[in-house]
Enzyme design. Structure first.
Site, PDB file in Angstrom:
ATOM      1  N   GLU A  47       0.860  -1.192   0.000  1.00  0.00           N
ATOM      2  CA  GLU A  47       0.000   0.000   0.000  1.00  0.00           C
ATOM      3  C   GLU A  47       0.900   1.247   0.000  1.00  0.00           C
ATOM      4  O   GLU A  47       1.959   1.244   0.642  1.00  0.00           O
ATOM      5  CB  GLU A  47      -0.830  -0.039   1.295  1.00  0.00           C
ATOM      6  CG  GLU A  47      -1.649   1.198   1.588  1.00  0.00           C
ATOM      7  CD  GLU A  47      -2.199   1.196   3.029  1.00  0.00           C
ATOM      8  OE1 GLU A  47      -1.498   0.715   3.956  1.00  0.00           O
ATOM      9  OE2 GLU A  47      -3.317   1.697   3.216  1.00  0.00           O
ATOM     10  N   ASN A 107      -7.017   6.119  -1.482  1.00  0.00           N
ATOM     11  CA  ASN A 107      -5.906   5.208  -1.228  1.00  0.00           C
ATOM     12  C   ASN A 107      -6.137   4.046  -2.210  1.00  0.00           C
ATOM     13  O   ASN A 107      -7.044   3.245  -2.018  1.00  0.00           O
ATOM     14  CB  ASN A 107      -5.964   4.751   0.237  1.00  0.00           C
ATOM     15  CG  ASN A 107      -4.754   3.936   0.628  1.00  0.00           C
ATOM     16  OD1 ASN A 107      -4.077   3.356  -0.217  1.00  0.00           O
ATOM     17  ND2 ASN A 107      -4.496   3.869   1.927  1.00  0.00           N
ATOM     18  N   LYS A 124      -9.438   1.841  -1.817  1.00  0.00           N
ATOM     19  CA  LYS A 124      -9.635   1.268  -0.477  1.00  0.00           C
ATOM     20  C   LYS A 124     -11.017   1.621   0.072  1.00  0.00           C
ATOM     21  O   LYS A 124     -11.412   2.794   0.068  1.00  0.00           O
ATOM     22  CB  LYS A 124      -8.536   1.812   0.444  1.00  0.00           C
ATOM     23  CG  LYS A 124      -8.491   1.243   1.845  1.00  0.00           C
ATOM     24  CD  LYS A 124      -7.227   1.761   2.547  1.00  0.00           C
ATOM     25  CE  LYS A 124      -7.027   1.234   3.935  1.00  0.00           C
ATOM     26  NZ  LYS A 124      -5.720   1.679   4.499  1.00  0.00           N
ATOM     27  N   GLU A 143      -5.535   8.630   8.036  1.00  0.00           N
ATOM     28  CA  GLU A 143      -6.091   8.228   6.730  1.00  0.00           C
ATOM     29  C   GLU A 143      -7.471   8.830   6.504  1.00  0.00           C
ATOM     30  O   GLU A 143      -7.847   9.139   5.377  1.00  0.00           O
ATOM     31  CB  GLU A 143      -6.157   6.698   6.625  1.00  0.00           C
ATOM     32  CG  GLU A 143      -4.809   6.066   6.379  1.00  0.00           C
ATOM     33  CD  GLU A 143      -4.966   4.632   5.922  1.00  0.00           C
ATOM     34  OE1 GLU A 143      -5.541   4.403   4.852  1.00  0.00           O
ATOM     35  OE2 GLU A 143      -4.504   3.741   6.653  1.00  0.00           O
ATOM     36  N   CYS A 169      -4.904  -3.044   2.887  1.00  0.00           N
ATOM     37  CA  CYS A 169      -4.596  -3.014   4.312  1.00  0.00           C
ATOM     38  C   CYS A 169      -5.795  -3.255   5.232  1.00  0.00           C
ATOM     39  O   CYS A 169      -6.212  -4.377   5.420  1.00  0.00           O
ATOM     40  CB  CYS A 169      -3.870  -1.710   4.663  1.00  0.00           C
ATOM     41  SG  CYS A 169      -3.037  -1.851   6.269  1.00  0.00           S
ATOM     42  N   ASN A 194       0.309  -1.318   5.216  1.00  0.00           N
ATOM     43  CA  ASN A 194       1.236  -0.603   6.112  1.00  0.00           C
ATOM     44  C   ASN A 194       0.616  -0.715   7.493  1.00  0.00           C
ATOM     45  O   ASN A 194      -0.383  -0.045   7.780  1.00  0.00           O
ATOM     46  CB  ASN A 194       1.277   0.895   5.789  1.00  0.00           C
ATOM     47  CG  ASN A 194       2.193   1.254   4.645  1.00  0.00           C
ATOM     48  OD1 ASN A 194       3.381   1.477   4.817  1.00  0.00           O
ATOM     49  ND2 ASN A 194       1.612   1.319   3.452  1.00  0.00           N
TER      50      ASN A 194
HETATM   51  N1  CDT Z   1      -2.836   1.306   6.524  1.00  0.00           N
HETATM   52  C1  CDT Z   1      -3.771   0.684   7.228  1.00  0.00           C
HETATM   53  O1  CDT Z   1      -4.901   0.516   6.780  1.00  0.00           O
HETATM   54  N2  CDT Z   1      -3.445   0.301   8.465  1.00  0.00           N
HETATM   55  C2  CDT Z   1      -4.380  -0.308   9.373  1.00  0.00           C
HETATM   56  C3  CDT Z   1      -4.091   0.222  10.709  1.00  0.00           C
HETATM   57  C4  CDT Z   1      -5.288   0.234  11.539  1.00  0.00           C
HETATM   58  S1  CDT Z   1      -5.020   1.030  13.029  1.00  0.00           S
HETATM   59  C5  CDT Z   1      -5.221   2.661  12.732  1.00  0.00           C
HETATM   60  C6  CDT Z   1      -4.301  -1.825   9.393  1.00  0.00           C
HETATM   61  O2  CDT Z   1      -5.336  -2.480   9.398  1.00  0.00           O
HETATM   62  O3  CDT Z   1      -3.209  -2.370   9.450  1.00  0.00           O
END
Ligand code: CDT
Length: 314
Positions: A47, A107, A124, A143, A169, A194
């Protein structure tokens, strides 16, 4: 003869705040060549692969964040990746921040075929984190400030001889993500991520970050009879530790390949697409065993679930 596609998860180590896109693309090209040498026909990058994970910082006004976004795909920095991949006959999934001509910010991930043509752009769906600067956090997860939720949901496309879906993600934590694609017969789900190891709203989850990462994808793969290929960004990026553990997961739910490091690394697996049917036509024969008539609450508007749960027998 069974249908097979060889896929690679191309994990990236940290990308610095000032690292130029061209330098990141050079790293991605090295991973591309490694994947190609090992027989991959399709490479999955993380991502927001082209830049550091910028939602960890607040930027005001929002337009000052434009430098993190791509207004064209391919653009000048990503053209070499498109060209090199096409000349090797390797397709790819690439996560990036998208700024559309009419000003929408998503995203996104683009899926590119082996001849360099675009198959689809996915935006996303589930946007995590928060909308405003929160001073109590050691780092931000903004985000919800930078991105709108993707309006298109989860499609499935015929490509690479497979029925392919995409997620990004946080999408991977939601069972609906897999099921919506599962109902369209998905055989291969591609995912970039990420994931900060530290979760400030509930640090008790930190020790479970890697368990939860694989838990959701293994369950989603198994319950929908699909392969899942997931590539993360790992290592300490601008002071924030990110989960690596990129993996390729079979329709059985087994992890068949997994990154060993937290840096730039390729993992490869040959995916037998016909393996999906062993699950789709037996234990998870949707047309035979699903009970959608009793699942209605799943699609009720947000908030209705809690109200329904309160209605008891007396
Ligand atoms: N980038 C991303 O979507 N990260 C989310 C973090 C969630 S906590 C704010 C993940 O699911 O890994």
């Amino acid at each position: 003869m069974s249908r097979r596609v060889t896929v690679a998860a191309a994990q990236l180590g940290p990308v610095g705040r000032t690292e130029p896109r061209r330098a990141v693309v050079d790293r991605m090209l090295a991973l591309l060549h490694d994947a190609h040498r090992r027989g991959a026909q399709l490479v999955v990058y993380p991502e927001l692969a082209l830049t550091t994970f910028f939602p960890r910082w607040w930027t005001e006004p929002l337009a000052d964040a434009d430098r993190w976004f791509e207004t064209e795909m391919p653009g000048p920095a990503t053209k070499p990746l498109f060209e090199q991949a096409a000349s090797l006959g390797v397709g790819f999934y690439l996560g990036y921040a998208e700024l559309t001509p009419d000003g929408h910010r998503y995203n996104s991930a683009v899926l590119v075929a082996r001849d360099g043509s675009k198959v689809a752009t996915f935006r996303k769906v589930h946007i995590p984190g928060h909308e405003h600067y929160e001073p109590w956090r050691p780092f931000q997860h903004l985000e919800r400030y930078y991105f709108e939720p993707g309006p298109d949901g989860f499609g499935v496309w015929e490509a690479f001889g497979a029925r392919i879906g995409m997620m990004i993600c946080y999408d991977r934590r939601w069972p609906e993500t897999y099921r919506v694609m599962g109902l369209q017969g998905v055989e291969l789900i591609l995912c970039g991520y990420n994931t900060p190891v530290h979760y400030p709203p509930d640090p008790s989850q930190d020790a479970l970050a890697s368990f939860h990462n694989h838990l959701v994808m293994q369950a989603g793969a198994y319950q929908n009879g699909t392969w899942v290929v997931a590539a993360g960004k790992g290592g300490v990026e601008e002071g924030v530790d990110a989960l690596a553990q990129s993996a390729i997961i079979a329709p059985s739910g087994q992890v068949v390949a997994q990154a060993l490091t937290t840096g730039d690394e390729v993992v490869v697996a040959e995916c037998d697409l016909d393996w999906c049917d062993r699950y789709k036509q037996t234990l998870f024969d949707f047309s035979r065993y699903r009970r959608p008539e009793v699942y209605g609450i799943i699609c009720a508007p947000r908030g209705a679930q809690a109200a329904a749960g309160q209605a008891g027998d007396g």
